[in-house]
Design an enzyme around this catalytic site. Sequence first.
Site, PDB file in Angstrom:
ATOM      1  N   GLY A  31       0.790  -1.180   0.101  1.00  0.00           N
ATOM      2  CA  GLY A  31      -0.051   0.031   0.062  1.00  0.00           C
ATOM      3  C   GLY A  31       1.069   1.176  -0.143  1.00  0.00           C
ATOM      4  N   HIS A  37       4.995   2.321  -8.044  1.00  0.00           N
ATOM      5  CA  HIS A  37       3.895   1.047  -8.066  1.00  0.00           C
ATOM      6  C   HIS A  37       3.057   0.900  -9.366  1.00  0.00           C
ATOM      7  CE1 HIS A  37       4.492   1.613  -3.474  1.00  0.00           C
ATOM      8  NE2 HIS A  37       4.823   0.214  -3.731  1.00  0.00           N
ATOM      9  N   GLN A  61       7.477  -8.691   8.036  1.00  0.00           N
ATOM     10  CA  GLN A  61       8.682  -8.394   7.475  1.00  0.00           C
ATOM     11  C   GLN A  61       9.262  -7.044   8.314  1.00  0.00           C
ATOM     12  OE1 GLN A  61       6.814  -7.766   3.776  1.00  0.00           O
ATOM     13  NE2 GLN A  61       8.399  -6.099   3.486  1.00  0.00           N
ATOM     14  N   LYS A 149      14.266  -0.889  -6.996  1.00  0.00           N
ATOM     15  CA  LYS A 149      14.714   0.078  -6.035  1.00  0.00           C
ATOM     16  C   LYS A 149      14.832  -0.973  -4.899  1.00  0.00           C
ATOM     17  CE  LYS A 149      13.060   2.958  -2.455  1.00  0.00           C
ATOM     18  NZ  LYS A 149      12.898   1.698  -1.527  1.00  0.00           N
TER      19      LYS A 149
HETATM   20  O1  PAF Z   1       8.431  -4.498  -1.481  1.00  0.00           O
HETATM   21  C1  PAF Z   1       7.295  -4.578  -0.867  1.00  0.00           C
HETATM   22  O2  PAF Z   1       6.442  -3.525  -0.922  1.00  0.00           O
HETATM   23  C2  PAF Z   1       7.048  -5.891  -0.002  1.00  0.00           C
HETATM   24  O3  PAF Z   1       8.352  -6.256   0.523  1.00  0.00           O
HETATM   25  C3  PAF Z   1       6.315  -6.776  -0.687  1.00  0.00           C
HETATM   26  C4  PAF Z   1       7.178  -7.626  -1.820  1.00  0.00           C
HETATM   27  C5  PAF Z   1       5.007  -6.513  -1.183  1.00  0.00           C
HETATM   28  C6  PAF Z   1       6.086  -8.049   0.290  1.00  0.00           C
HETATM   29  O4  PAF Z   1       5.243  -7.195   1.510  1.00  0.00           O
END
Ligand code: PAF
Length: 285
Positions: A31, A37, A61, A149
């Site tokens: 998000g 994106h 993460q 990135k």
């Molecule tokens: O790069 C990200 O935004 C995140 O690490 C991902 C790949 C969506 C996994 O949560």
Amino acid sequence: MKTISNIVDLQNELFEAHKEGKEIGLVPTMGALHEGHASLIRRSVKENAVTVVSVFLNPTQFNDKGDLERYPRTLDADCKLIEDCGADICFAPSVKDIYPEPDNRHFEFPPQTTVMEGAHRPGHFNGVCQVVSRLFYIVKPTKAYFGEKDWQQIAVVKRLVKYIGMDKKLKIVECPTIREDDGLAKSSRNTLLTPEERQIAPKIYAELKASVDYAKEHTVQETHDKVVADLNAVDGLDVEYFEIVDGNTLLDVPSWEASPYIVGCITVNCGHTPIRLIDHITYKK
Ligand code: PAF
């Protein structure tokens, strides 16, 4: 565009596409979407019959709770951007959907998961692998799109895809970093910078770019030391690490002759909070 939060609904929605052997593109995101994106989503829309964009702020993460709490949450604006880019489905599951029970799987792909971000954010890539593998199992995409990135992340995801046996059917598509006019790599975290921090942040990429010329006349060590010293001399910037590595193994190179593919990877803490900014530059390819 459909917004779906439930795994069964998503799989029902994709059933026909899978049955007909259609190409399905997945753009995994957390998000707080921006032009970076959008470029991944547009590319997926061009290259696939169906594009799914996942919006899931993955708690596993984040090794730093504060970082997770600060992370911007902008689901309404995200849905609008996803729709404007022409995607078919926004998949926005809850933590319970993705992790109905704690994920005890442990992914380790050294050296890709243990160096740089892996060393400085213990558990980070394990969490990335947990969520990305879940998304791959749920969506079963033919292509998945990741921004360069997060350069190290791509290397890790490629190892993951092989490990879980999906590499024959799923292509990892690497997409170029999108930058602001002043060179700062677009990142969801940029919105957390104060106006003063936003002013100094572009110095990171400017320094990396300048170092490519410097490297022509200097050793790896000298180039490394100059980048670190120049950036640390800027009030408000603090280099967490800068490593000049082999583009495939991600291990430090001792000299410019050591590999045909050499990349410099940096993480800089910007400001008082601080906000972690990551970037990279290619010296040789
Ligand atoms: O790069 C990200 O935004 C995140 O690490 C991902 C790949 C969506 C996994 O949560």
